[in-house]
Design a protein around this motif. Sequence first.
Motif, PDB file in Angstrom:
ATOM      1  N   THR A  47      -2.964   2.392   7.095  1.00 36.18           N
ATOM      2  CA  THR A  47      -4.049   3.324   6.756  1.00 36.18           C
ATOM      3  C   THR A  47      -5.438   2.781   7.086  1.00 36.18           C
ATOM      4  OG1 THR A  47      -4.404   2.449   4.532  1.00 36.18           O
ATOM      5  CG2 THR A  47      -2.733   4.169   4.763  1.00 36.18           C
ATOM      6  N   GLY A  48      -5.537   1.467   7.277  1.00 38.92           N
ATOM      7  CA  GLY A  48      -6.855   0.867   7.474  1.00 38.92           C
ATOM      8  C   GLY A  48      -7.580   0.643   6.151  1.00 38.92           C
ATOM      9  N   HIS A  49      -6.923   0.932   5.013  1.00 36.89           N
ATOM     10  CA  HIS A  49      -7.549   0.740   3.694  1.00 36.89           C
ATOM     11  C   HIS A  49      -6.901  -0.426   2.960  1.00 36.89           C
ATOM     12  CE1 HIS A  49     -10.011   4.415   3.360  1.00 36.89           C
ATOM     13  NE2 HIS A  49      -9.084   4.963   4.131  1.00 36.89           N
ATOM     14  N   THR A  50      -7.713  -1.109   2.157  1.00 36.31           N
ATOM     15  CA  THR A  50      -7.188  -2.196   1.330  1.00 36.31           C
ATOM     16  C   THR A  50      -7.049  -1.683  -0.103  1.00 36.31           C
ATOM     17  OG1 THR A  50      -8.336  -3.775   2.710  1.00 36.31           O
ATOM     18  CG2 THR A  50      -7.578  -4.568   0.573  1.00 36.31           C
ATOM     19  N   ILE A  51      -5.819  -1.689  -0.604  1.00 35.42           N
ATOM     20  CA  ILE A  51      -5.591  -1.197  -1.973  1.00 35.42           C
ATOM     21  C   ILE A  51      -6.334  -2.089  -2.959  1.00 35.42           C
ATOM     22  CG2 ILE A  51      -3.851  -0.864  -3.780  1.00 35.42           C
ATOM     23  CD1 ILE A  51      -1.804  -0.262  -1.587  1.00 35.42           C
ATOM     24  N   PRO A  65      -3.882   5.936   9.905  1.00 35.47           N
ATOM     25  CA  PRO A  65      -5.313   5.728   9.647  1.00 35.47           C
ATOM     26  C   PRO A  65      -6.093   7.027   9.784  1.00 35.47           C
ATOM     27  CG  PRO A  65      -4.461   3.983  11.059  1.00 35.47           C
ATOM     28  CD  PRO A  65      -3.367   5.000  10.921  1.00 35.47           C
ATOM     29  N   ALA A  66      -5.721   7.868  10.737  1.00 36.59           N
ATOM     30  CA  ALA A  66      -6.462   9.123  10.914  1.00 36.59           C
ATOM     31  C   ALA A  66      -6.310  10.010   9.681  1.00 36.59           C
ATOM     32  CB  ALA A  66      -5.955   9.858  12.156  1.00 36.59           C
ATOM     33  N   GLN A  67      -5.090  10.075   9.147  1.00 34.45           N
ATOM     34  CA  GLN A  67      -4.850  10.923   7.978  1.00 34.45           C
ATOM     35  C   GLN A  67      -5.604  10.399   6.754  1.00 34.45           C
ATOM     36  OE1 GLN A  67      -3.462  13.797   7.943  1.00 34.45           O
ATOM     37  NE2 GLN A  67      -3.493  14.119   5.722  1.00 34.45           N
ATOM     38  N   ALA A  68      -5.815   9.072   6.696  1.00 34.90           N
ATOM     39  CA  ALA A  68      -6.458   8.472   5.508  1.00 34.90           C
ATOM     40  C   ALA A  68      -7.960   8.286   5.705  1.00 34.90           C
ATOM     41  CB  ALA A  68      -5.801   7.131   5.204  1.00 34.90           C
ATOM     42  N   ARG A  69      -8.501   8.811   6.822  1.00 36.08           N
ATOM     43  CA  ARG A  69      -9.897   8.541   7.176  1.00 36.08           C
ATOM     44  C   ARG A  69     -10.884   9.039   6.123  1.00 36.08           C
ATOM     45  NH1 ARG A  69     -10.067  10.882  12.390  1.00 36.08           N
ATOM     46  NH2 ARG A  69     -10.593  12.758  11.239  1.00 36.08           N
ATOM     47  N   HIS A  70     -10.582  10.155   5.512  1.00 38.54           N
ATOM     48  CA  HIS A  70     -11.510  10.742   4.537  1.00 38.54           C
ATOM     49  C   HIS A  70     -11.501  10.009   3.198  1.00 38.54           C
ATOM     50  CE1 HIS A  70     -13.121  14.084   1.948  1.00 38.54           C
ATOM     51  NE2 HIS A  70     -13.904  14.191   2.990  1.00 38.54           N
ATOM     52  N   MET A  71     -10.469   9.187   2.981  1.00 42.69           N
ATOM     53  CA  MET A  71     -10.310   8.536   1.674  1.00 42.69           C
ATOM     54  C   MET A  71     -11.287   7.375   1.534  1.00 42.69           C
ATOM     55  SD  MET A  71      -7.962  10.113  -0.073  1.00 42.69           S
ATOM     56  CE  MET A  71      -7.472   8.940  -1.324  1.00 42.69           C
ATOM     57  N   ARG A  72     -11.711   7.127   0.285  1.00 43.72           N
ATOM     58  CA  ARG A  72     -12.629   6.022  -0.002  1.00 43.72           C
ATOM     59  C   ARG A  72     -11.919   4.888  -0.708  1.00 43.72           C
ATOM     60  NH1 ARG A  72     -15.798   4.327  -4.271  1.00 43.72           N
ATOM     61  NH2 ARG A  72     -15.258   5.979  -5.732  1.00 43.72           N
ATOM     62  N   LEU A  73     -11.004   5.223  -1.626  1.00 45.73           N
ATOM     63  CA  LEU A  73     -10.467   4.186  -2.508  1.00 45.73           C
ATOM     64  C   LEU A  73      -9.018   4.470  -2.909  1.00 45.73           C
ATOM     65  CD1 LEU A  73     -11.271   1.680  -4.172  1.00 45.73           C
ATOM     66  CD2 LEU A  73     -12.136   3.222  -5.949  1.00 45.73           C
ATOM     67  N   PHE A  74      -8.174   3.468  -2.728  1.00 44.30           N
ATOM     68  CA  PHE A  74      -6.791   3.530  -3.207  1.00 44.30           C
ATOM     69  C   PHE A  74      -6.642   2.482  -4.301  1.00 44.30           C
ATOM     70  CE2 PHE A  74      -6.397   5.295   1.070  1.00 44.30           C
ATOM     71  CZ  PHE A  74      -5.580   6.397   0.851  1.00 44.30           C
ATOM     72  N   TYR A 114       3.052   4.076  -3.758  1.00 46.97           N
ATOM     73  CA  TYR A 114       2.635   3.537  -2.449  1.00 46.97           C
ATOM     74  C   TYR A 114       3.856   3.258  -1.565  1.00 46.97           C
ATOM     75  CZ  TYR A 114      -2.114   3.284  -4.164  1.00 46.97           C
ATOM     76  OH  TYR A 114      -3.358   3.632  -4.630  1.00 46.97           O
ATOM     77  N   VAL A 115       4.912   2.696  -2.177  1.00 49.45           N
ATOM     78  CA  VAL A 115       6.134   2.405  -1.412  1.00 49.45           C
ATOM     79  C   VAL A 115       6.683   3.707  -0.822  1.00 49.45           C
ATOM     80  CG1 VAL A 115       8.539   1.662  -1.667  1.00 49.45           C
ATOM     81  CG2 VAL A 115       6.706   0.335  -2.746  1.00 49.45           C
ATOM     82  N   ARG A 116       6.687   4.769  -1.617  1.00 49.24           N
ATOM     83  CA  ARG A 116       7.255   6.043  -1.136  1.00 49.24           C
ATOM     84  C   ARG A 116       6.380   6.661  -0.038  1.00 49.24           C
ATOM     85  NH1 ARG A 116      10.022   8.982  -6.409  1.00 49.24           N
ATOM     86  NH2 ARG A 116      11.374   7.238  -6.921  1.00 49.24           N
ATOM     87  N   MET A 117       5.061   6.497  -0.154  1.00 49.68           N
ATOM     88  CA  MET A 117       4.191   7.072   0.893  1.00 49.68           C
ATOM     89  C   MET A 117       4.330   6.280   2.197  1.00 49.68           C
ATOM     90  SD  MET A 117       0.777   8.487  -1.056  1.00 49.68           S
ATOM     91  CE  MET A 117       0.336   7.025  -1.959  1.00 49.68           C
TER      92      MET A 117
END
Length: 513
Positions: free
Chosen positions: A295-299, A267-276, A256-259
């Motif tokens: 990303t707008g996602h909560t790990i 957020p747009a790039q991660a829009r399709h993702m459901r779960l980190f 995660y640190v490297r990404m």
Amino acid sequence: MSNHNLFVALRDAFPADLDRTAVETDDGLVYSWCDLDRATAMVANLIDSLDLPAHSRIAVQVEKSVEAMVLYLATLRAGHVFLPLNTAYQSAEIEYFIGNAEPAVVVCSPKNHGWVSKIAFTAGTAFVFTLGDDRTGSLLDRAAHMSDRHTPAVRGSDDLAAILYTSGTTGRSKGAMLTHGNMLSNARVLRDHWGWRPDDVLIHALPIFHVHGLFVAIHGALINGSKMIWFSKFDPKRAIAKFAEATVFMGVPTLYVRMLAEPTLTPAQARHMRLFISGSAPLLIETFTEWQVRTGHTILERYGMSETVMLTSNPCGDDPRYPGQTERRGGTVGFPLPGVELRVVGDGDQTVAQGEIGGIQVRGPNVFKGYWRMPEKTAEEFTADGFFKTGDVGRVDEQGYVVIVGRSKDLIISGGYNVYPAEIEGYINDMPGVAESALVGVPHPDFGEVGVAVIIPKPGAAVDPDQVIGVLKSQLANFKIPKRCWVVNELPRNTMGKVQKNLLRDQYKGEFA
Ligand code: MCA
Ligand code: AMP
């Protein structure tokens, strides 16, 4: 009699349409579910043809590839015991594992065949095969002549499926014996708990010789019939690019640190993702928060061990045991998974009041059977009422979230890999001119924590830190090498004469700031 072989449960979850894609690799190869079924059958038939004693160990030290995963699944299918080994391990480490586990079969990279086969045959291993990461090697050559149909071996849920070596605070590594039942119960719990859906697509970017990449990730996708996008090696740019086609990502905090260092993470790039999902090491609250912003996602952070597979998880939706508590809380590892009993104890194994800090103990169908050929060690690590002492220190907060605050075991977790100071100190202490040494973990921006060695020379002797590092590199897996080495006159000690590692950690904590 029903068959509790883990492979059977995974195979039963394959989709009805076996021509669909099961795995797509970063270099463009596509494997269907039918390919996985046939390939595991062929390798299982090869294993059967060797006429091994029941429950033989099959030790594997190969680069990551889909065929390496096939070998794992085929070992289960044939009813033997899989023993994965980190590719970074060097000859002395491999010699110990092979000598201790006495595998009937060893599979290694073609480039290592010379030295690995010598170690294996000396230890009494009957068969050594090679498997390259480019579909080469004697294992696949031999399997190519086998039938692509195979009836899975019948196994009970208490039968061994895998042995994972974990180092100890003192002494040599211990082989944690995991059963078919341990892993299947955990896979099913995680499938439900993380809300896996058949249309999920997992980005698989972790190594496959430890619990996280081998069991949590692979079982998670297979038991749900979900496709995997397979990276032979983690690359932050390429992983982010695949977010558009995937839904689930699993990583250690370093990933995660490297990404986060990549401008393409949006957020747009991660829009399709459901779960980190994050685990294997503590996720810093800064990483957790920055990921939300970027990303707008909560790990979702979870916690586990080689001996227990997964133990706790932050929520992924409504959990009837904790109604309304759907918040994924940074700095916590969430609630015990269904079926896992977790308690925090003080001296004398007495459960402490909620909120108080103590040793974490666990019990459940996921908890391992014991350490390979170490009954005394196994007995020491379990309480009379069957709880396993994790060696982690933590508390359960007022809402029931588990917070890990430290470890009673002397362990450094570096980029998700465990480094046991006693092992490295032993090697340093054996070097000429060294009187004593101490290895401590200090914060590191990339790996979370790394080892720093502090060395006391013998009177009149000169010790060169670069030379120490150089010698260690020739003896130990690369992630165990201290990132820095200091030669000093004395180590801080308490009145009992014990080295005060907390003072050393404090002294060197700014080394990589
Ligand atoms: C590589 N290096 C490291 C580490 N990895 N140093 C310290 N800690 C590390 N983890 C060093 C190498 O020694 C080398 O140093 C240099 O970095 C480059 O090596 P390379 O192999 O190219 O590194 P990388 O590809 O960038 O690897 C970093 C990584 C990798 C991707 C973060 O370490 C990794 O995949 N970690 C994940 C581990 C994991 O899956 N853990 C799960 C365990 P030099 O150049 O000086 O030689 S399962 C578990 O813990 C439990 C059950 C759980 O809860 O999941
Ligand atoms: P291993 O022996 O490689 O299976 O590592 C297990 C250890 O990793 C645990 O005992 C913990 O100390 C640590 N660990 C795993 N997940 C987490 C987490 N989410 N937060 C903190 N520590 C963790």
